[in-house]
Structures are given as structure tokens and as C-alpha cells.
Write a protein that holds these residues in place. Structure first.
Motif, PDB file in Angstrom:
ATOM      1  N   GLN A  31       1.218  -1.105   0.077  1.00  6.60           N
ATOM      2  CA  GLN A  31       0.032  -0.343  -0.312  1.00  6.60           C
ATOM      3  C   GLN A  31       0.558   1.424   0.309  1.00  6.60           C
ATOM      4  OE1 GLN A  31      -2.801  -2.136   2.829  1.00  6.60           O
ATOM      5  NE2 GLN A  31      -2.741  -0.190   3.628  1.00  6.60           N
ATOM      6  N   ARG A  35       0.534   4.009  -2.878  1.00  5.85           N
ATOM      7  CA  ARG A  35       0.236   5.662  -2.420  1.00  5.85           C
ATOM      8  C   ARG A  35       0.752   6.509  -2.886  1.00  5.85           C
ATOM      9  NH1 ARG A  35      -4.019   6.541   1.085  1.00  5.85           N
ATOM     10  NH2 ARG A  35      -3.200   8.566   0.624  1.00  5.85           N
ATOM     11  N   TYR A  47      -5.048  -3.406  -5.122  1.00  9.86           N
ATOM     12  CA  TYR A  47      -5.099  -2.386  -4.406  1.00  9.86           C
ATOM     13  C   TYR A  47      -6.246  -2.661  -2.889  1.00  9.86           C
ATOM     14  CZ  TYR A  47      -4.075   1.543  -1.569  1.00  9.86           C
ATOM     15  OH  TYR A  47      -3.280   2.405  -0.640  1.00  9.86           O
ATOM     16  N   HIS A  54      -5.059  -6.013   5.432  1.00  9.81           N
ATOM     17  CA  HIS A  54      -4.282  -5.283   5.995  1.00  9.81           C
ATOM     18  C   HIS A  54      -4.924  -4.888   7.101  1.00  9.81           C
ATOM     19  CE1 HIS A  54      -0.785  -2.100   7.122  1.00  9.81           C
ATOM     20  NE2 HIS A  54      -1.638  -1.338   7.641  1.00  9.81           N
ATOM     21  N   PHE A 366      -4.737   6.432  13.784  1.00 11.88           N
ATOM     22  CA  PHE A 366      -4.377   5.148  14.182  1.00 11.88           C
ATOM     23  C   PHE A 366      -3.109   4.158  13.795  1.00 11.88           C
ATOM     24  CE2 PHE A 366      -6.627   4.448  10.420  1.00 11.88           C
ATOM     25  CZ  PHE A 366      -6.302   3.703   9.283  1.00 11.88           C
ATOM     26  N   HIS A 367      -2.108   4.939  13.526  1.00  9.72           N
ATOM     27  CA  HIS A 367      -0.983   3.752  13.474  1.00  9.72           C
ATOM     28  C   HIS A 367      -0.661   4.616  14.487  1.00  9.72           C
ATOM     29  CE1 HIS A 367      -1.882   3.195   8.309  1.00  9.72           C
ATOM     30  NE2 HIS A 367      -0.958   1.478   8.873  1.00  9.72           N
ATOM     31  N   THR A 375       0.173  -1.844  19.328  1.00 15.53           N
ATOM     32  CA  THR A 375       1.648  -3.300  18.455  1.00 15.53           C
ATOM     33  C   THR A 375       3.075  -3.400  19.042  1.00 15.53           C
ATOM     34  OG1 THR A 375       0.219  -3.577  16.734  1.00 15.53           O
ATOM     35  CG2 THR A 375       2.448  -3.532  16.232  1.00 15.53           C
ATOM     36  N   ARG A 428      -7.578   9.333   2.015  1.00 13.38           N
ATOM     37  CA  ARG A 428      -7.289   8.503   2.592  1.00 13.38           C
ATOM     38  C   ARG A 428      -7.826   7.242   1.695  1.00 13.38           C
ATOM     39  NH1 ARG A 428     -11.248   6.116   7.798  1.00 13.38           N
ATOM     40  NH2 ARG A 428     -10.012   3.778   6.857  1.00 13.38           N
ATOM     41  N   ARG A 429      -7.099   5.861   1.688  1.00  9.11           N
ATOM     42  CA  ARG A 429      -8.497   4.342   0.870  1.00  9.11           C
ATOM     43  C   ARG A 429      -8.155   4.874  -0.870  1.00  9.11           C
ATOM     44  NH1 ARG A 429     -13.100   2.922   4.850  1.00  9.11           N
ATOM     45  NH2 ARG A 429     -12.525   1.670   5.642  1.00  9.11           N
ATOM     46  N   THR A 430      -6.954   4.891  -1.516  1.00  6.26           N
ATOM     47  CA  THR A 430      -6.752   5.742  -2.679  1.00  6.26           C
ATOM     48  C   THR A 430      -5.072   5.372  -3.212  1.00  6.26           C
ATOM     49  OG1 THR A 430      -7.206   6.812  -4.394  1.00  6.26           O
ATOM     50  CG2 THR A 430      -6.932   8.221  -2.242  1.00  6.26           C
TER      51      THR A 430
HETATM   52  C1  HEM Z   1       5.031  -2.212   8.516  1.00  7.87           C
HETATM   53  C2  HEM Z   1       4.386  -1.375   8.429  1.00  7.87           C
HETATM   54  C3  HEM Z   1       3.102  -0.587   8.178  1.00  7.87           C
HETATM   55  C4  HEM Z   1       3.138   0.099   7.248  1.00  7.87           C
HETATM   56  C5  HEM Z   1       3.405   0.345   5.880  1.00  7.87           C
HETATM   57  C6  HEM Z   1       1.313   0.395   7.264  1.00  7.87           C
HETATM   58  C7  HEM Z   1       0.682   1.238   5.323  1.00  7.87           C
HETATM   59  C8  HEM Z   1      -0.758   1.715   5.845  1.00  7.87           C
HETATM   60  C9  HEM Z   1      -1.168   2.540   4.550  1.00  7.87           C
HETATM   61  C10 HEM Z   1      -0.192   3.476   4.055  1.00  7.87           C
HETATM   62  C11 HEM Z   1      -2.277   2.423   4.947  1.00  7.87           C
HETATM   63  C12 HEM Z   1      -3.255   3.919   4.542  1.00  7.87           C
HETATM   64  C13 HEM Z   1      -3.752   3.015   3.224  1.00  7.87           C
HETATM   65  C14 HEM Z   1      -4.877   3.486   2.203  1.00  7.87           C
HETATM   66  O1  HEM Z   1      -5.894   4.711   2.997  1.00  7.87           O
HETATM   67  O2  HEM Z   1      -5.033   3.425   0.875  1.00  7.87           O
HETATM   68  C15 HEM Z   1      -2.472   1.127   6.426  1.00  7.87           C
HETATM   69  C16 HEM Z   1      -4.028   1.507   6.467  1.00  7.87           C
HETATM   70  C17 HEM Z   1      -4.467   0.631   7.524  1.00  7.87           C
HETATM   71  N1  HEM Z   1      -3.102  -0.072   8.385  1.00  7.87           N
HETATM   72 FE1  HEM Z   1      -1.446   0.197   8.193  1.00  7.87          FE
HETATM   73  N2  HEM Z   1       0.510  -0.717   8.282  1.00  7.87           N
HETATM   74  C18 HEM Z   1       1.678  -0.688   8.742  1.00  7.87           C
HETATM   75  C19 HEM Z   1       0.950  -1.286  10.195  1.00  7.87           C
HETATM   76  C20 HEM Z   1       0.280  -1.272  10.469  1.00  7.87           C
HETATM   77  C21 HEM Z   1      -0.129  -2.081  11.942  1.00  7.87           C
HETATM   78  C22 HEM Z   1       0.750  -2.430  12.694  1.00  7.87           C
HETATM   79  C23 HEM Z   1      -1.218  -2.032  11.768  1.00  7.87           C
HETATM   80  C24 HEM Z   1      -1.962  -1.867  13.201  1.00  7.87           C
HETATM   81  C25 HEM Z   1      -2.247  -2.631  14.090  1.00  7.87           C
HETATM   82  C26 HEM Z   1      -2.273  -1.423  11.014  1.00  7.87           C
HETATM   83  C27 HEM Z   1      -3.343  -0.844  10.824  1.00  7.87           C
HETATM   84  C28 HEM Z   1      -4.144  -0.265   9.771  1.00  7.87           C
HETATM   85  C29 HEM Z   1      -5.755  -0.222   9.618  1.00  7.87           C
HETATM   86  C30 HEM Z   1      -6.916  -0.164   9.949  1.00  7.87           C
HETATM   87  C31 HEM Z   1      -5.414   0.115   8.467  1.00  7.87           C
HETATM   88  C32 HEM Z   1      -6.622   0.643   7.585  1.00  7.87           C
HETATM   89  C33 HEM Z   1      -7.652   0.562   6.464  1.00  7.87           C
HETATM   90  C34 HEM Z   1      -8.470   0.984   5.783  1.00  7.87           C
HETATM   91  O3  HEM Z   1      -8.441   2.194   5.461  1.00  7.87           O
HETATM   92  O4  HEM Z   1      -9.598   0.233   5.705  1.00  7.87           O
HETATM   93  N3  HEM Z   1      -1.117  -0.675  10.073  1.00  7.87           N
HETATM   94  N4  HEM Z   1      -1.290   0.940   6.422  1.00  7.87           N
END
Ligand code: HEM
Ligand SMILES: [Cu+2]
Length: 533
Positions: A31, A35, A47, A54, A366-367, A375, A428-430
């Protein structure tokens, strides 16, 4: 005392959680690259498959399985009890089956509905069925823990509930408060929609979802906070500043974590502003619990510094065991929790929410919370508990020390850039922000900076997973499987009577939700046809 069934449960659920974390992290990387403009071009359907994977793997599977494993560990070792084997085994089997069914639907590209699965987007029935089976598994799990707790309580009426047990019980109470919302949405709306194409009222379904979605946050956070309360004083060889304050925090979570869900719907039409306002106000009361937590932990750090003779005003920040991987993980997670908490107050503010809604600010937010406060704490807890859980010491202490710092630095860069980009309106989400052309130049360079942060984050995740993998294969063997955790008994107080707080919680939930739901139902539903994403 033998804990063989419990130990098997703990091992399986925690290893399963690590597998989810690893796969979820890989999806996160994809992602991130997709992105960022000009880096990786992928088909939007892929995607959204990856993004659903994810979100589900990280927010639900990694957290829930780790929490269940730790809850069994804490309950059995602190109370020195066994859990009901049939309940425990069936909860594990159902939770695994449910997750695997949902995963099949997601990975085969038939459930690109994201982890919020808002209708009218429609997924394959297996996705919803899997979610339902997983929830049933967790309910059986909760029963197993409650039975053990209640039977312990019967013979220890005069004793206070040990703090870690309080944390476990509060977590499960919040889960039981929250999940009926999800169950109703899935059974009443989503399964019929997916199986028979029945039309769905979007607002009704979203309101049930967020009835569940906000307390879900506390289902993640309470275990993390419990681990801070329990572990930090032990590492520092002192007592928690105030155990009563800690229990008040858990009580506040029980009372106010659910009747606030509409703060996720401040932009939804069809809900009267006065109800949105009510949920906003209640949200600020749940924020008090977070402030008290921050106070309690900081006071514990300062207390321990002064007990050891420290006299400088801020010496308690530097003079801590920052070279201990467990302390570093928990301490850094705690710092990010503070920063994320401030962001959370902005999200919940009725007027500011309009600016950040659906932008990458939320992704940044939320990260910091589930992605780091929770985490990174769980990662630190793994370093601490590996001898108990896997019977092995961590393979590399040095990697375990680098890892939390990398996560911290990576997260600061990643999440700060997304927070700022969100203020510039980056959605977000694109995967294709360039399609919004012309776009503010800030979107491009902030995405690029976020990518650097995300890569560091990913590297840290790789270090964690490989260190754990090597621990399982090659870590120095150490026999601690049967050991208990001893906590000195304290006298019972009014804060140990959970019944009254549960009753208050139920009343508050009814007060907060009866009017919005009456509004939705008396106005009459406007169901729409489901559609594939
Ligand atoms: C390797 C580390 C991580 C990377 C590189 C990463 C990257 C991303 C990115 C770029 C998005 C946004 C995508 C978008 O909105 O188009 C995203 C969404 C998200 N991430 Fe992560 N993330 C990581 C770790 C985590 C962790 C550890 C959690 C939670 C325990 C998490 C939970 C989420 C959630 C819940 C979303 C929202 C998904 C959605 O909008 O439906 N992420 N992540
Ligand atoms: Cu919320």
C-alpha cells in the motif's frame, strides 16, 4: 500445576497472531509503495484486496489472537487456575476457522470491502460468515475466562482483584458490550445482503458498525495499558503510582467506551446533530481515562527515579532503562500513545472532524494508536514473555533493542507526514492520489516522506518477525512453562465490585443509542441494492 491445554492455546494463538502481523505488514508495504506517486502502479481491485487484508489482519486478527493468548497466560498464571478445556479448545477452533474463512474470501479477491465492510458494498458470504464464527469463538473464550475468574472470586471474596486480572476482565466486558452491534449488523443486514441480494439501509448498518467499532479500540488498548501497569513497575523495581487510579481507568473504559460510536459518524447525514453532540461529550469523558493512564505511568517513572535518589526536575525521563528492549518497547509505545491521544481529541471535536475526516490524517492517527501504542507494546510483551510462552529466551537481544527504536522513528516520520498531508486534504483509501489532479504539491512530497517512514517501519517489523522466528527455532531453551506470577493480595475495595459499573455502562449505552436508533427507525429505512466493489 499443569497448564498443558492452556499453553497449547497460548502458543497457537500467539504464533497465529504473528503470522497475521507478518502478512499484514507485507500488505502495508504494498500500500505504501502504491500510494506514493510514481513508485508502484497496481490495479485498483488488487489495491482494495490488499487494503482489506491489511485492515482485517492488523486491526482484528493480529490484535485479537495476541490478546486472547496473553489473557489466558495472565489468567492462569496470576490466579493459578485451569480453564475449562472444552470451552478453550472450541473457542480456539472456531476463531481459527472463522478467520480462515474470511481470509479465503479476502485473498481470493471476493471481499474487497475493507475492514469496515460498509454496505451497500457486498462481499462473498464466506467473509461475513467467517466474521460471525470468529465472534462466536471469542464469546466462548470470554465465557471460559469469566468462569475461571468467578470461581476464583468465590474463594477470594475479601481480596482485591489483581490488577492484570482486572485488565483482562475489563477487556472482555468491553468486547461483550461491543460485539452485539457487529452481530446484529452481520446477521440482520450483511449475510442476507450477501446471500440473497437483500437491500440494506446504509445508515442503520453503519450505526451498528460504529456501535462496535469504537469500543473495539478499547479492546486493543486495555490490554496494552494493562501490560504497562504490570510490567513497567516490575522492570523499575517499584510499585505502580496508584493502583486505585488504574482501576478507575478500567471502570471508565467499561462505562464510556461504547456510548460514543457516533463520533465516527459526525459527517453522516440522517443523525440529529444533538445526538452527535452527546456522543462527542461522552468521548471527552473516555479521554479522561487516557489522561489518567498517562499521569499514572509518568508518576510511576518519576517515583522510581526519586526512590533511587534522583533529584533533577526532568531526570526521570533520561534515567530509565532505555537499553532494555522490553522497557524501550513499552516506553516508546507510551510516548506515541500520548501523541496519538492528542490527535484523537482533534478527531472527536465536532468542528475539526470535518477537516480531517477521510483524509490520511486518520491513517496517521490509528497507526499511532493501534499501530504503535498497542502493537509495539505487544512486541515488547513478547520479548518479556517469550521464556514463559515458548520456553525460549529471545534469539537476539541486540535486534530486540534496535527494533522498537526503528519502529518509533519510522512511525514518527510516517504518521507525522500523513497527519500533515491530511490537513492538506489528501484522501485515504486510494492508491492514485494523482488522479485528483491538479493536486497540492504537499501531497506528493509528504507521501514521499511518509514512504521513508513506512520503509523503516517495515524494516522494524521484519526484525521483529525474524527474531521471533529464530527464537522459536534456535532461541536458548529455558524451562519456565509451569511458573506462576505472584502478586501480593490486597484488601477488597468498592472498585473491585464490577457489577455496579456494568449496570451503569448498560444504562449509558441505552441512553446514548436509543434516540439515534429511534430516529432511524421512525423515519423509516431506505434500503438500497447491494453492489460489488
Ligand atoms: C509495516 C508497517 C505498516 C505500513 C507500511 C502500513 C501502511 C499503511 C498504509 C499506507 C495505509 C493507508 C492505505 C490507504 O488509506 O489507502 C494503512 C492503513 C491501515 N493500517 Fe497500516 N501499515 C503498517 C502497519 C500497521 C499496523 C501495525 C496496524 C495495526 C495493528 C495497521 C493498521 C491499519 C489499518 C486498520 C488501516 C486502515 C485500512 C482501511 O482504511 O481500510 N497498520 N496502512
Ligand atoms: Cu472512536
Amino acid at each position: 500445576m499443569s497448564y498443558s491445554t492452556e499453553n497449547r492455546f497460548i502458543k497457537i494463538s500467539i504464533i497465529f497472531s504473528f503470522i497475521s502481523l507478518a502478512l499484514g505488514g507485507l500488505f502495508g508495504l504494498i500500500q505504501l509503495l502504491a500510494r506514493t506517486p510514481y513508485i508502484l502502479n497496481i490495479d485498483p481491485q488488487i489495491y482494495y484486496m490488499v487494503l482489506t487484508g491489511h485492515g482485517v489482519l492488523m486491526a482484528i486478527v493480529w490484535t485479537a489472537f495476541f490478546i486472547m493468548g496473553i489473557a489466558v497466560f495472565v489468567t492462569t498464571r496470576v490466579l493459578k487456575v485451569n480453564l475449562n478445556k472444552v470451552l478453550l479448545n472450541s473457542s480456539l477452533i472456531l476463531s481459527l476457522i472463522g478467520t480462515i474463512l474470511a481470509a479465503i474470501a479476502i485473498l481470493s479477491g471476493q471481499a474487497n470491502v475493507l475492514y469496515t465492510f460498509y454496505p451497500p458494498l457486498k462481499a462473498h458470504p464466506l467473509f461475513y460468515l467467517g466474521a460471525a464464527i470468529l465472534v462466536i469463538g471469542t464469546w466462548i473464550f470470554a465465557v471460559a475466562i469469566f468462569l475461571a475468574f468467578l470461581s476464583w472470586r468465590k474463594s477470594h471474596k475479601k481480596e482485591a482483584i489483581p490488577l492484570p486480572i482486572y485488565g483482562v476482565i475489563a477487556t472482555l466486558i468491553v468486547w461483550l458490550e461491543a460485539t452485539p452491534g457487529l452481530a446484529i449488523e452481520v446477521l440482520k443486514d450483511l449475510i442476507p445482503m450477501s446471500l440473497f441480494g437483500s437491500p440494506v439501509d446504509v445508515l442503520e448498518a453503519r450505526t451498528y458498525f460504529w456501535y462496535f467499532g469504537h469500543p473495539l479500540v478499547y479492546f486493543w488498548l486495555i490490554p496494552a495499558i494493562t501490560l504497562w501497569y504490570f510490567t513497567i513497575p516490575r522492570i523499575l523495581n517499584t510499585e505502580l503510582f496508584s493502583e486505585t487510579m488504574a482501576k478507575v481507568v478500567f471502570i471508565l473504559f467499561i462505562i464510556t467506551s461504547t456510548p460514543v460510536g457516533i463520533h465516527h459518524q459526525l459527517v453522516d447525514t440522517g443523525i440529529d446533530p444533538s445526538y452527535k453532540y452527546l456522543h462527542t461529550v461522552l468521548t471527552y469523558t473516555v479521554a479522561i481515562a487516557s489522561f489518567l493512564t498517562a499521569f499514572n505511568i509518568i508518576a510511576t517513572l518519576e517515583k522510581s527515579y526519586r526512590e533511587k535518589g534522583g533529584r533533577k526536575l526532568f531526570g526521570w525521563i533520561k534515567n530509565q532503562p532505555w537499553n532494555n528492549p522490553v522497557f524501550a518497547s513499552l516506553g516508546l509505545a507510551f510516548i506515541i500513545f500520548g501523541l496519538g491521544g492528542i490527535g484523537g481529541i482533534i478527531n472527536a471535536s465536532y468542528s475539526l472532524n470535518y477537516i480531517v475526516h477521510n483524509t490520511v490524517w486518520i491513517v496517521g492517527h490509528f497507526h499511532t494508536m493501534v499501530g504503535t501504542a498497542v502493537t509495539l507494546t505487544f512486541m515488547g510483551a513478547t520479548y518479556l514473555l517469550s521464556p514463559f510462552i515458548f520456553g525460549r529466551n529471545i534469539f537476539s537481544g541486540r535486534l530486540a533493542l534496535w527494533q522498537p527504536y526503528l519502529w518509533f522513528v519510522g512511525m514518527m516520520i510516517f504518521s507525522l507526514s500523513y497527519h500533515i498531508a491530511g490537513i492538506f486534504g489528501m484522501p485515504r483509501r486510494t492508491s492514485s492520489i494523482l488522479s485528483y489532479s491538479p493536486i497540492p504539491s504537499e501531497w506528493v512530497y509528504l507521501s514521499q516522506i511518509a514512504m521513508i517512514g513506512g520503509l523503516i517501519l517495515f524494516l522494524s517489523g521484519v526484525l521483529f518477525i525474524s527474531n521471533i522466528g529464530l527464537t522459536l527455532i534456535k532461541g536458548p531453551v529455558i524451562s519456565m512453562n509451569g511458573e506462576s506470577l505472584n502478586i501480593d493480595p490486597k484488601p477488597n475495595t468498592m472498585f473491585d465490585n464490577l457489577k455496579i459499573w456494568i449496570i451503569i455502562a448498560v444504562i449509558l449505552i441505552i441512553v446514548a443509542y436509543i434516540l439515534p436508533f429511534m430516529e432511524i427507525y421512525t423515519r423509516g429505512l431506505s434500503p438500497v441494492q447491494p453492489r460489488l466493489p
